[in-house]
Write a protein that holds these residues in place. Structure first.
Motif, PDB file in Angstrom:
ATOM      1  N   SER A  95       5.929 -84.646 -18.682  1.00  0.00           N
ATOM      2  CA  SER A  95       6.513 -84.336 -19.978  1.00  0.00           C
ATOM      3  C   SER A  95       6.399 -85.561 -20.877  1.00  0.00           C
ATOM      4  O   SER A  95       6.318 -86.694 -20.397  1.00  0.00           O
ATOM      5  CB  SER A  95       7.997 -83.957 -19.841  1.00  0.00           C
ATOM      6  N   THR A  96       6.404 -85.325 -22.180  1.00  0.00           N
ATOM      7  CA  THR A  96       6.376 -86.431 -23.137  1.00  0.00           C
ATOM      8  C   THR A  96       7.405 -86.178 -24.224  1.00  0.00           C
ATOM      9  O   THR A  96       7.836 -85.044 -24.463  1.00  0.00           O
ATOM     10  CB  THR A  96       4.991 -86.601 -23.781  1.00  0.00           C
ATOM     11  N   GLY A  97       7.794 -87.257 -24.891  1.00  0.00           N
ATOM     12  CA  GLY A  97       8.764 -87.116 -25.967  1.00  0.00           C
ATOM     13  C   GLY A  97       9.135 -88.450 -26.562  1.00  0.00           C
ATOM     14  O   GLY A  97       8.432 -89.449 -26.401  1.00  0.00           O
ATOM     15  N   ARG A  98      10.285 -88.444 -27.258  1.00  0.00           N
ATOM     16  CA  ARG A  98      10.803 -89.636 -27.912  1.00  0.00           C
ATOM     17  C   ARG A  98      12.217 -89.914 -27.426  1.00  0.00           C
ATOM     18  O   ARG A  98      12.953 -88.999 -27.069  1.00  0.00           O
ATOM     19  CB  ARG A  98      10.827 -89.463 -29.429  1.00  0.00           C
ATOM     20  N   PHE A  99      12.566 -91.214 -27.415  1.00  0.00           N
ATOM     21  CA  PHE A  99      13.880 -91.650 -26.954  1.00  0.00           C
ATOM     22  C   PHE A  99      14.450 -92.636 -27.946  1.00  0.00           C
ATOM     23  O   PHE A  99      13.725 -93.449 -28.523  1.00  0.00           O
ATOM     24  CB  PHE A  99      13.730 -92.314 -25.585  1.00  0.00           C
ATOM     25  N   GLU A 100      15.764 -92.562 -28.168  1.00  0.00           N
ATOM     26  CA  GLU A 100      16.445 -93.564 -28.978  1.00  0.00           C
ATOM     27  C   GLU A 100      17.857 -93.749 -28.447  1.00  0.00           C
ATOM     28  O   GLU A 100      18.432 -92.832 -27.858  1.00  0.00           O
ATOM     29  CB  GLU A 100      16.452 -93.179 -30.461  1.00  0.00           C
ATOM     30  N   PHE A 123       8.037 -91.845 -24.667  1.00  0.00           N
ATOM     31  CA  PHE A 123       8.063 -91.883 -23.202  1.00  0.00           C
ATOM     32  C   PHE A 123       7.182 -90.797 -22.609  1.00  0.00           C
ATOM     33  O   PHE A 123       6.926 -89.759 -23.221  1.00  0.00           O
ATOM     34  CB  PHE A 123       9.489 -91.753 -22.656  1.00  0.00           C
ATOM     35  N   THR A 124       6.715 -91.085 -21.397  1.00  0.00           N
ATOM     36  CA  THR A 124       6.052 -90.100 -20.554  1.00  0.00           C
ATOM     37  C   THR A 124       6.839 -90.023 -19.257  1.00  0.00           C
ATOM     38  O   THR A 124       7.160 -91.053 -18.660  1.00  0.00           O
ATOM     39  CB  THR A 124       4.604 -90.499 -20.256  1.00  0.00           C
ATOM     40  N   GLN A 125       7.186 -88.813 -18.846  1.00  0.00           N
ATOM     41  CA  GLN A 125       7.969 -88.625 -17.625  1.00  0.00           C
ATOM     42  C   GLN A 125       7.159 -87.804 -16.626  1.00  0.00           C
ATOM     43  O   GLN A 125       6.672 -86.721 -16.948  1.00  0.00           O
ATOM     44  CB  GLN A 125       9.280 -87.916 -17.929  1.00  0.00           C
ATOM     45  N   VAL A 126       7.020 -88.340 -15.414  1.00  0.00           N
ATOM     46  CA  VAL A 126       6.341 -87.631 -14.335  1.00  0.00           C
ATOM     47  C   VAL A 126       7.364 -87.361 -13.236  1.00  0.00           C
ATOM     48  O   VAL A 126       7.932 -88.291 -12.665  1.00  0.00           O
ATOM     49  CB  VAL A 126       5.158 -88.440 -13.777  1.00  0.00           C
ATOM     50  N   VAL A 161       9.937 -99.250 -17.551  1.00  0.00           N
ATOM     51  CA  VAL A 161       9.901 -98.113 -16.621  1.00  0.00           C
ATOM     52  C   VAL A 161      11.286 -97.853 -16.038  1.00  0.00           C
ATOM     53  O   VAL A 161      12.020 -98.793 -15.713  1.00  0.00           O
ATOM     54  CB  VAL A 161       8.908 -98.379 -15.458  1.00  0.00           C
ATOM     55  N   LEU A 162      11.625 -96.583 -15.894  1.00  0.00           N
ATOM     56  CA  LEU A 162      12.738 -96.144 -15.066  1.00  0.00           C
ATOM     57  C   LEU A 162      12.160 -95.287 -13.946  1.00  0.00           C
ATOM     58  O   LEU A 162      11.495 -94.282 -14.212  1.00  0.00           O
ATOM     59  CB  LEU A 162      13.748 -95.314 -15.863  1.00  0.00           C
ATOM     60  N   ASP A 163      12.407 -95.676 -12.708  1.00  0.00           N
ATOM     61  CA  ASP A 163      11.902 -94.966 -11.535  1.00  0.00           C
ATOM     62  C   ASP A 163      13.116 -94.443 -10.769  1.00  0.00           C
ATOM     63  O   ASP A 163      13.863 -95.211 -10.163  1.00  0.00           O
ATOM     64  CB  ASP A 163      11.078 -95.930 -10.672  1.00  0.00           C
ATOM     65  N   ILE A 164      13.325 -93.122 -10.805  1.00  0.00           N
ATOM     66  CA  ILE A 164      14.572 -92.517 -10.356  1.00  0.00           C
ATOM     67  C   ILE A 164      14.331 -91.658  -9.120  1.00  0.00           C
ATOM     68  O   ILE A 164      13.409 -90.835  -9.096  1.00  0.00           O
ATOM     69  CB  ILE A 164      15.161 -91.635 -11.479  1.00  0.00           C
ATOM     70  N   GLU A 165      15.173 -91.821  -8.100  1.00  0.00           N
ATOM     71  CA  GLU A 165      15.110 -91.000  -6.894  1.00  0.00           C
ATOM     72  C   GLU A 165      16.439 -90.278  -6.719  1.00  0.00           C
ATOM     73  O   GLU A 165      17.506 -90.891  -6.850  1.00  0.00           O
ATOM     74  CB  GLU A 165      14.824 -91.865  -5.665  1.00  0.00           C
ATOM     75  N   ASP A 166      16.376 -88.976  -6.381  1.00  0.00           N
ATOM     76  CA  ASP A 166      17.616 -88.239  -6.170  1.00  0.00           C
ATOM     77  C   ASP A 166      17.784 -87.856  -4.710  1.00  0.00           C
ATOM     78  O   ASP A 166      16.911 -88.128  -3.863  1.00  0.00           O
ATOM     79  CB  ASP A 166      17.712 -87.022  -7.095  1.00  0.00           C
ATOM     80  N   SER A 167      18.913 -87.233  -4.404  1.00  0.00           N
ATOM     81  CA  SER A 167      19.264 -86.942  -3.021  1.00  0.00           C
ATOM     82  C   SER A 167      18.394 -85.862  -2.396  1.00  0.00           C
ATOM     83  O   SER A 167      18.387 -85.690  -1.179  1.00  0.00           O
ATOM     84  CB  SER A 167      20.734 -86.512  -2.941  1.00  0.00           C
ATOM     85  N   THR A 192       8.002 -93.780 -18.246  1.00  0.00           N
ATOM     86  CA  THR A 192       7.305 -94.954 -18.759  1.00  0.00           C
ATOM     87  C   THR A 192       7.424 -94.963 -20.268  1.00  0.00           C
ATOM     88  O   THR A 192       7.050 -93.994 -20.940  1.00  0.00           O
ATOM     89  CB  THR A 192       5.823 -94.923 -18.345  1.00  0.00           C
ATOM     90  N   PHE A 193       7.961 -96.068 -20.819  1.00  0.00           N
ATOM     91  CA  PHE A 193       8.215 -96.154 -22.249  1.00  0.00           C
ATOM     92  C   PHE A 193       7.058 -96.844 -22.963  1.00  0.00           C
ATOM     93  O   PHE A 193       6.367 -97.683 -22.396  1.00  0.00           O
ATOM     94  CB  PHE A 193       9.518 -96.916 -22.508  1.00  0.00           C
TER      95      PHE A 193
END
Length: 211
Positions: free
Chosen positions: A59-64, A39-42, A169-175, A183-184
Motif C-alpha cells: 500500500s502507499t499513501g501520505r503520513f503527517e 510511505f510505502t507499506q508492505v 523505517v518502521l518494521d512491525i511484528e504482531d502476535s 518505509t518513509f
C-alpha cells in the motif's frame, strides 16, 4: 594542518560510531515536533502449509503528525483508507465500505507503533509502555527495538530505523506472525501543521461504529 584535519576526522568518526537507534529516537522526539512524509507499506503474512512463498500486499499513501498525539495516515493505493488521531479520538474511515470506526485514543494507542512517533518529546513516556534498546546497524540505518511491556497485546515488536537521524523505517511484528514494514520518503521535518489539521468529520451518509 594535515595532522589537525586527520584528528578532526577521527573525532567525528568516533562521534558517529557512538550514535545508535535509541539516541536517534531521543533526538527525533526532542527536535522534530511535526512532520510530513510519503510511505510505502508492505504487509507479509506467515506462510501456510500449502504455500511456498509468503503472501504480501503493498500500500502507499501520505503520513503527517504533530506532537502530542496527533497523526494522520491516508492510504491511497490500492484501497482508500484514512486513520486519524486528533488527540482524543482515533478514527478509521474505510472509503469502500463508507464506514467510520471511532475509539478512545487513550485506550487504543498506549503500546502502538504510532506512539513511538507522535507521543511526547522525550523517552520517559515511552519507557512506561515499551522496553527500548538499540540494535545493530544494518542496511545503512541505525536501529532501535521496542517491545511492549504488556505481553498480552497484539503487537510483539517494532524495529525503528533512522538514517542520519531521520525516521526511515518502521518494521512491525504482531502476535500472529504478520510483519508490516513502512518505509518513509520525502520527509518534511517540523512542517507547518496545526491541531485543526487533524480534525475528522465523518462523511455524510457514512455509518459510524463506536465499539
Amino acid at each position: 594542518m594535515k595532522q589537525l584535519l586527520t584528528s578532526v576526522a577521527l573525532a567525528l568518526a568516533a562521534l558517529a560510531a557512538q550514535a545508535d537507534g535509541l539516541q536517534d529516537l531521543e533526538r527525533f522526539l526532542r527536535e522534530v515536533s511535526s512532520g510530513k512524509a510519503g510511505f510505502t507499506q508492505v504487509v507479509t503474512s506467515p506462510k501456510r502449509a500449502s504455500e511456498t512463498v509468503a503472501r504480501s500486499k503493498t500500500s502507499t499513501g501520505r503520513f503527517e503528525f504533530m506532537r502530542p498525539d496527533r497523526f494522520r495516515f491516508v492510504y491511497t493505493k490500492p484501497f482508500e483508507q484514512t486513520i486519524v488521531a486528533d488527540g482524543q479520538t482515533l478514527w478509521l474511515y474505510d472509503v469502500d465500505l463508507n464506514q467510520v470506526t471511532s475509539r478512545s485514543q487513550k485506550d487504543a494507542l498506549g503500546s502502538t507503533p504510532a506512539a513511538l512517533i507522535a507521543a511526547g518529546t522525550d523517552l520517559k513516556g515511552l519507557t512506561d509502555a515499551f522496553e527500548l534498546k538499540p540494535a545493530a546497524a544494518q542496511g545503512g540505518l541505525e536501529w532501535l527495538e521496542a517491545r511492549p511491556k504488556d505481553r498480552n497485546g497484539q503487537l510483539q515488536m517494532v524495529r525503528v530505523g533512522f538514517k542520519q537521524g531521520q525516521l526511515s523505517v518502521l518494521d512491525i511484528e504482531d502476535s500472529l506472525g504478520q510483519r508490516s514494514v513502512l518505509t518513509f520518503n520525502d520527509w518534511q521535518a517540523n512542517a507547518a501543521l496545526k491541531s485543526g489539521d487533524f480534525k475528522f468529520q465523518p462523511p455524510a451518509g457514512a455509518s459510524v461504529i463506536r465499539p
